[in-house]
Scaffold this active site. Structure first.
Site, PDB file in Angstrom:
ATOM      1  N   GLU A 209       0.839  -1.200   0.000  1.00  0.00           N
ATOM      2  CA  GLU A 209       0.000   0.000   0.000  1.00  0.00           C
ATOM      3  C   GLU A 209       0.872   1.247   0.000  1.00  0.00           C
ATOM      4  OE1 GLU A 209      -2.249   3.427   1.586  1.00  0.00           O
ATOM      5  OE2 GLU A 209      -0.487   2.518   2.453  1.00  0.00           O
ATOM      6  N   GLU A 210       1.995   1.174   0.725  1.00  0.00           N
ATOM      7  CA  GLU A 210       2.762   2.397   1.002  1.00  0.00           C
ATOM      8  C   GLU A 210       3.471   2.977  -0.215  1.00  0.00           C
ATOM      9  OE1 GLU A 210       2.280   4.085   3.407  1.00  0.00           O
ATOM     10  OE2 GLU A 210       1.940   2.908   5.218  1.00  0.00           O
TER      11      GLU A 210
HETATM   12 ZN    ZN Z   1      -1.558   2.768   5.890  1.00  0.00          ZN
END
Ligand code: ZN
Length: 459
Positions: A324-325
């Site tokens: 996600e990052e």
């Molecule tokens: Zn997050």
């Protein structure tokens, strides 16, 4: 009379249903508060594994451990979903100084995720402070060329939801470095995206522009940002310069995985309700609130349903998304495969706003009527647990790609109290010690309750 008795039967049945729902939800909460496992699991993830940036050895460890954890709970299916992820590494600890004549004042910085390195000897240049991308554009190449651009717009404290202040200041980090590069800047320093005035740089990904050569970019602590800004104001250019050095780099992509656990539906095995967060985390701490709490809550939701003996009609999934990052590859892959496999997704919940006190849920892109209906149906049942704010709003980065790929899915964001999240977010303070056990467990129970209701009565 017949009409009356029909009405009576309907009301009586509705009352019974409501009573059954209340009882089930109470059972879920009792299990979460008496026998909850999310907190001790989070302890392992934070302390025995630690930071888990995509492509790292720790991320792989976290994948393997998460799979074992869910297998241990005896879910019907536990499996990995392959996804290629970027592999960015920070390298040696960064150094930075404010240079004021002959004085060098060390300041805390951290390279932004996906940034390039400085030359080995570092960069020294005059600083241009701006508050916005618009201001950068106004100054243009004549002022910017050869300088270090310092983005210093703080969080606007008037936002009630801290996430909105983050969203409002975020363009400086996401888009600032690429924009400054276009005007010939040699480097970028971004004020950490937090309202907390502290000595910790808060990292986070920045986006490259494919047509512009990337320049090194780093986050600076808010205290140091204030100091630099004051010095620039008092001394004026060219007395104050900035120096920084970082050795981060992007290595070739790595094979990684989303980790998925499932309780298969008794009536509609190919219809899904999912709950998820992201397993990857920044490298500066333990990724406790971001997003260890989210993934541990997701597994706990399924465990709670199973432990209370609930057999869902539809399949319920816990999804630990990868990356996600700094790439969103896991979320993208999940949606692609779900569409390819012709899965019908009813709803997806994302928990990625920290493991704080539950408040409610936000529903992405729904109509006012939908919201009214959902409040009529569920608010009273959730109200005793203080997780009854059912509002319109965002969902989450990992589930966002489902919108285009899986028409009809309702995307839901779990919304805990937002006030402290950005104190720790992406910083060295995002550690297990800052998570409260009850808050974490109450959140898992709240999501399990909502999933139960959706499974029983739909949206
Ligand atoms: Zn997050």
């Amino acid at each position: 009379m017949k009409k009356f008795s029909l009405l009576f039967t309907a009301l009586f049945t509705a009352g019974l249903l409501h009573a059954q729902d209340s009882l089930t939800i109470r059972k879920i909460y009792d299990e979460a508060l008496l026998n909850g496992k999310a907190y001790e699991n989070l302890h392992y993830l934070c302390k025995d594994i630690g930071p888990r940036l995509s492509g790292s050895a720790n991320a792989q460890k976290a994948v393997e451990w998460s799979k074992k954890l869910m297998e241990g709970y005896g879910f019907d299916k536990v499996y990995l979903q392959e996804v290629m992820v970027p592999h960015w590494v920070r390298g040696a600890k960064e150094t930075a100084f404010i240079i004021d004549g002959n004085t060098r004042i060390p300041v805390p910085i951290a390279a932004l995720g996906m940034s390039v390195a400085t030359p080995v000897q570092g960069i020294t240049a005059n600083v241009v402070e701006v508050r916005s991308l618009k201001e950068l554009e106004t100054l243009g190449e004549t002022v910017i060329k050869g300088k270090i651009v310092f983005f210093n717009r703080p969080f606007d404290p008037r936002f009630i939801e801290a996430g909105e202040a983050y969203g409002n200041a975020g363009d400086q980090r996401f888009a600032g470095p690429a924009a400054a590069a276009k005007y010939g800047a040699v480097g970028v320093i971004v004020r950490s995206l937090t309202e907390s005035i502290d000595d910790y740089p808060h990292t986070g990904a920045t986006l490259a522009d494919k047509d512009t050569k990337s320049i090194p970019a780093a986050a600076i602590s808010t205290k140091a940002a204030n100091k630099l800004s004051n010095m620039l104001r008092l001394r004026k250019l060219p007395l104050v310069k900035f120096y920084f050095k970082q050795s981060c780099q992007t290595l070739p992509d790595v094979l990684s995985y989303n980790v998925i656990g499932e309780i298969t539906g008794t009536e509609n095995p190919n219809k899904f309700i999912s709950v998820g967060g992201h397993l990857d985390s920044w490298d500066l701490a333990e990724g406790a609130h971001d997003d260890g709490t989210g993934v541990m809550q997701a597994a706990e939701v399924l465990r709670l349903l199973k432990a209370t003996g609930y057999k869902p009609k539809n399949s319920v999934r816990a999804v630990f998304f990868m990356n996600e990052e700094n790439g969103h590859r896991g979320g993208t892959k999940y949606a692609e495969l779900a569409a390819q496999n012709k899965e019908k997704h009813i709803a997806a919940i994302e928990t990625d706003e920290g493991g704080f006190t539950p408040r409610g849920f936000s529903f992405d892109g729904v109509s006012a009527d939908f919201l009214k209906n959902i409040n009529n149906k569920y608010k009273a049942l959730l109200e005793p647990y203080e997780v009854d704010r059912l509002v319109q709003g965002g969902s989450g980065t990992d589930i966002e790609p489902m919108k285009a790929k899986l028409p009809g899915v309702v995307l839901i964001g779990y919304r805990p109290d937002s006030q402290r999240y950005f104190d720790v977010h992406h910083s060295p303070n995002d550690v297990f010690e800052n998570v409260n056990k009850r808050e974490l467990q109450l959140g898992a129970a709240g999501m399990a309750a909502l999933i139960y209701l959706i499974d029983q009565h739909g949206l």
